[in-house]
Design a protein around this motif. Structure first.
Motif, short mmCIF file in Angstrom:
data_model
loop_
_atom_site.label_atom_id
_atom_site.label_comp_id
_atom_site.label_asym_id
_atom_site.label_seq_id
_atom_site.Cartn_x
_atom_site.Cartn_y
_atom_site.Cartn_z
N VAL A 85 0.74 -1.05 0.10
CA VAL A 85 -0.01 0.17 0.03
C VAL A 85 0.94 1.16 0.01
O VAL A 85 1.72 1.22 0.69
CB VAL A 85 -1.06 0.23 1.20
N LEU A 130 -7.87 0.02 3.14
CA LEU A 130 -7.03 -0.91 2.52
C LEU A 130 -6.38 -2.17 3.30
O LEU A 130 -6.18 -3.13 2.78
CB LEU A 130 -5.65 -0.08 1.69
N ALA A 137 -9.53 -0.67 -3.22
CA ALA A 137 -8.14 -0.28 -3.98
C ALA A 137 -7.52 0.98 -3.84
O ALA A 137 -6.33 1.39 -4.00
CB ALA A 137 -8.17 -0.72 -5.22
N PHE A 138 -8.46 1.91 -3.75
CA PHE A 138 -8.03 3.50 -4.04
C PHE A 138 -8.79 4.18 -2.65
O PHE A 138 -10.08 4.09 -2.66
CB PHE A 138 -8.30 3.92 -5.18
N LYS A 145 -9.46 8.26 -0.90
CA LYS A 145 -9.01 9.61 -0.65
C LYS A 145 -9.32 10.21 0.55
O LYS A 145 -10.40 9.75 1.02
CB LYS A 145 -9.76 10.42 -1.76
N TYR A 177 -3.91 10.48 -0.30
CA TYR A 177 -4.55 9.48 -0.77
C TYR A 177 -3.62 8.31 -0.77
O TYR A 177 -2.63 8.48 -0.69
CB TYR A 177 -5.31 9.67 -2.23
N ALA A 186 -3.40 3.81 -2.10
CA ALA A 186 -3.81 2.78 -3.01
C ALA A 186 -2.85 1.61 -2.95
O ALA A 186 -1.65 1.68 -2.29
CB ALA A 186 -3.94 3.36 -4.52
N ARG A 187 -3.42 0.54 -3.34
CA ARG A 187 -2.52 -0.58 -3.84
C ARG A 187 -1.44 -0.49 -4.97
O ARG A 187 -2.07 0.17 -5.70
CB ARG A 187 -3.46 -1.95 -3.95
N LEU A 197 -2.49 -1.68 -8.15
CA LEU A 197 -3.22 -0.58 -9.07
C LEU A 197 -2.58 0.54 -9.56
O LEU A 197 -2.44 0.65 -10.68
CB LEU A 197 -4.57 -0.14 -8.32
N LEU A 198 -1.60 1.31 -8.69
CA LEU A 198 -0.83 2.41 -9.05
C LEU A 198 0.21 1.80 -9.93
O LEU A 198 0.50 2.91 -11.07
CB LEU A 198 -0.24 2.79 -7.95
N ALA A 229 -8.61 5.35 -12.24
CA ALA A 229 -8.96 3.96 -11.05
C ALA A 229 -10.16 3.84 -11.33
O ALA A 229 -10.39 2.68 -11.14
CB ALA A 229 -8.54 4.52 -9.56
N LEU A 255 -13.49 2.08 -4.92
CA LEU A 255 -13.02 3.43 -4.24
C LEU A 255 -13.66 3.98 -3.13
O LEU A 255 -14.62 3.46 -3.02
CB LEU A 255 -13.28 4.53 -5.46
#
Length: 314
Positions: A122, A145, A152-153, A155, A199, A201-202, A205-206, A225, A234
């Motif tokens: 993460v 997460l 996965a994301f 904010k 924010y 994210a995994r 994903l990024l 995303a 999200l």
């Protein structure tokens, strides 16, 4: 608001208080998930030290939530790197990362390169100009997460005062980003702070997303995303109040232009007729035009970078 978005708001909007630190640490231990925190920094010697100190103390020393804390210095002319290192961060200069590729100015460039020098499953991004910082900004965005494998994301959402005026910050959000999202990506209309710099994210994903190199990075990542993992993956977390240095009106204009360009490319993947913005400043003889380039580059998904693939194999 779409019914789907209303349903999303009830399922995927939380408060930082919903996930106490002991719950997060237990979830992290059970899942074996590692967490990296990245601060992109440019001339932030006045604030970066306190942010690093609070994250280290609250989330690395008092509880083992964060595994690595990295400040990416994107060419500071002040003591940003020295202050960040003294506070306990690992400091990496932007130009040291992927040296075969000439860096371009911009926050998104720094965030993209940070994937090469961090290892967390993460990755959490936190702006380095925050004042009265709380470690809740980090625990809040990484919490879902660690506890929900379907997310996965994430904010951060917060109040953004402008001076003493409550709720008047985020001018580019209200004048540019929110109208764009509501009209063109209505599934994202539920995000309170779509342009916020906090924010998480995994990594999985990024590393699949392109990164606009400049101010458009937050909008670009959010939109991409959505298309990559869907709305239900999200989420957003309320972390209180965000205080930071505010930009002047002309800087906000340049930011808005970059964000519009990011949106335009995603709407049509078309050609910008004139990727420039002309603004006016009053001089001794009247108004003087100043023309600035609008960021037009994007970095490709990190999975296509040979050095990244080699590191993952090693």
């Amino acid at each position: 608001m779409l019914e789907e978005v209303e349903h999303w708001l009830s399922r995927r909007s939380w408060s930082v208080a919903d996930r106490p630190l002991d719950l997060l640490v237990a979830a992290k231990r059970a899942s074996g998930t590692s967490v990296s925190v990245v601060l992109p920094a440019l001339d932030e010697e006045g604030t970066v030290g306190e942010i690093v100190t609070k994250i280290r103390r609250a989330l690395m020393e008092e509880v083992p939530l964060v595994d690595e804390l990295v400040v990416i210095d994107s060419g500071s002319s002040d003591r940003t790197a020295e202050v960040a290192a003294a506070a306990g961060a690992r400091v990496v200069h932007r130009d040291e990362i992927l040296p075969r590729l000439t860096p371009v100015p911009g926050k998104g460039e720094v965030l993209w390169r940070s994937l090469l020098v961090t290892g967390g499953d993460v990755v959490a991004f936190v702006d380095a100009d925050l004042r009265e910082f709380s470690a809740d900004f980090v625990s809040g965005i990484v919490g879902p997460l660690l506890t929900d494998p379907d997310v996965a994301f994430v904010k951060a959402m917060y109040d953004r005062p402008l001076g003493s005026a409550a709720g008047q910050g985020g001018r580019v959000t209200e004048l540019m980003a929110r109208p764009l999202l509501n009209m063109h990506w209505p599934l994202l209309a539920g995000f309170v702070q779509p342009l916020g710099g906090e924010y998480a994210a995994r990594r999985s994903l990024l590393e699949r997303l392109p990164f606009p190199v400049g101010y458009g990075v937050e909008l670009g990542l959010l939109v991409d995303a959505l298309h990559t993992v869907g709305l239900d993956a999200l989420a957003q977390v309320d972390v209180g109040v965000r205080r930071h240095r505010h930009q002047d009106g002309q800087a906000l204009g340049r930011m808005a232009a970059a964000i519009y360009r990011t949106a335009q490319l995603r709407l049509a993947r078309g050609h910008l007729v004139r990727p420039e913005l002309t603004q006016f400043e009053r001089g001794a003889d009247g108004f003087v035009p100043r023309t600035y380039p609008v960021d037009t580059e994007e970095r490709p998904p990190m999975t296509g970078i040979a050095e990244y693939a080699h590191r993952r194999v090693a």
